[in-house]
Design a protein around this motif. Sequence first.
Motif, PDB file in Angstrom:
ATOM      1  N   ASN A  56      43.972  45.544  33.570  1.00 51.97           N
ATOM      2  CA  ASN A  56      43.974  45.264  31.697  1.00 51.97           C
ATOM      3  C   ASN A  56      43.591  43.811  31.688  1.00 51.97           C
ATOM      4  O   ASN A  56      42.837  43.490  30.857  1.00 51.97           O
ATOM      5  CB  ASN A  56      45.476  45.232  31.465  1.00 51.97           C
ATOM      6  CG  ASN A  56      46.130  46.551  31.165  1.00 51.97           C
ATOM      7  OD1 ASN A  56      45.571  47.532  31.745  1.00 51.97           O
ATOM      8  ND2 ASN A  56      47.046  46.518  30.358  1.00 51.97           N
ATOM      9  N   VAL A  57      43.561  42.949  32.633  1.00 51.17           N
ATOM     10  CA  VAL A  57      42.879  41.597  32.646  1.00 51.17           C
ATOM     11  C   VAL A  57      41.362  41.693  32.688  1.00 51.17           C
ATOM     12  O   VAL A  57      40.619  41.093  31.984  1.00 51.17           O
ATOM     13  CB  VAL A  57      43.410  40.695  33.871  1.00 51.17           C
ATOM     14  CG1 VAL A  57      42.641  39.218  33.700  1.00 51.17           C
ATOM     15  CG2 VAL A  57      45.016  40.571  33.685  1.00 51.17           C
ATOM     16  N   LYS A  58      40.889  42.512  33.645  1.00 51.92           N
ATOM     17  CA  LYS A  58      39.554  42.507  33.912  1.00 51.92           C
ATOM     18  C   LYS A  58      38.812  43.685  33.010  1.00 51.92           C
ATOM     19  O   LYS A  58      37.631  43.695  32.822  1.00 51.92           O
ATOM     20  CB  LYS A  58      39.174  43.057  35.232  1.00 51.92           C
ATOM     21  CG  LYS A  58      39.511  41.899  36.336  1.00 51.92           C
ATOM     22  CD  LYS A  58      39.113  42.424  37.736  1.00 51.92           C
ATOM     23  CE  LYS A  58      39.505  41.365  38.716  1.00 51.92           C
ATOM     24  NZ  LYS A  58      39.036  41.730  40.218  1.00 51.92           N
ATOM     25  N   SER A  59      39.761  44.484  32.132  1.00 52.86           N
ATOM     26  CA  SER A  59      39.204  45.604  31.387  1.00 52.86           C
ATOM     27  C   SER A  59      38.299  46.524  32.194  1.00 52.86           C
ATOM     28  O   SER A  59      37.225  46.847  31.639  1.00 52.86           O
ATOM     29  CB  SER A  59      38.358  45.026  30.192  1.00 52.86           C
ATOM     30  OG  SER A  59      39.353  44.241  29.338  1.00 52.86           O
ATOM     31  N   THR A  60      38.645  46.835  33.201  1.00 53.94           N
ATOM     32  CA  THR A  60      38.004  47.721  34.258  1.00 53.94           C
ATOM     33  C   THR A  60      39.055  49.152  34.514  1.00 53.94           C
ATOM     34  O   THR A  60      40.059  48.944  34.587  1.00 53.94           O
ATOM     35  CB  THR A  60      37.597  47.209  35.587  1.00 53.94           C
ATOM     36  OG1 THR A  60      38.857  46.683  36.157  1.00 53.94           O
ATOM     37  CG2 THR A  60      36.486  46.032  35.445  1.00 53.94           C
ATOM     38  N   VAL A  61      38.160  50.218  34.501  1.00 54.24           N
ATOM     39  CA  VAL A  61      38.751  51.410  35.156  1.00 54.24           C
ATOM     40  C   VAL A  61      38.243  52.112  36.358  1.00 54.24           C
ATOM     41  O   VAL A  61      36.878  52.234  36.141  1.00 54.24           O
ATOM     42  CB  VAL A  61      39.027  52.510  33.878  1.00 54.24           C
ATOM     43  CG1 VAL A  61      39.566  53.894  34.377  1.00 54.24           C
ATOM     44  CG2 VAL A  61      39.508  51.945  32.612  1.00 54.24           C
TER      45      VAL A  61
END
Length: 124
Positions: A74-79
Motif C-alpha cells: 500500500n505504501v509503494k502502490s505496487t501489486v
Amino acid sequence: QVQLVESGGGLVQAGGSLTLSCAVSGRTFSTDIMGWFRQAPGKEREFVAAIKWSSGGTYYADSVKGRFTISRDNVKSTVDLQMNSLKPEDTAVYYCAGGRSIFYYTRSSGYDYWGQGTQVTVSS
C-alpha cells in the motif's frame, strides 16, 4: 485516471519462477480491487488472481492456486504476482488491472484500468 505499468516478464524454464510487478499511479483511491489476467495466443483473456487494497483479501483461479501468490504494498502502490512451478501452459501476456468493486473480480469487464501487458514464456 489510474496508470498501471507491469514489469518482470521474461523467459523461464518449466518449474522455474518469475515475479511480475504492477506499479499503480494516479487516482489510486478509485480502485479497490487489483487483478492479474493473462491471454495466450488464440485464447480469451482469463482471470489469474486478484487482491483487495483495503483488506488484502486474495482470490485465485483454480489453475494457479498453490503456485501463484498475489500481494500488494500500500505504501509503494505496487501489486506483485509471484509465480512458482511454472508450466508451459502459463505462457501468455500478463495484464495488471484495477477495478472499483470486487463483485465481478473474475471478469475483464469488472475492471476499469489496464496495463500494457508483459510477456511470460515458459519453455518445456
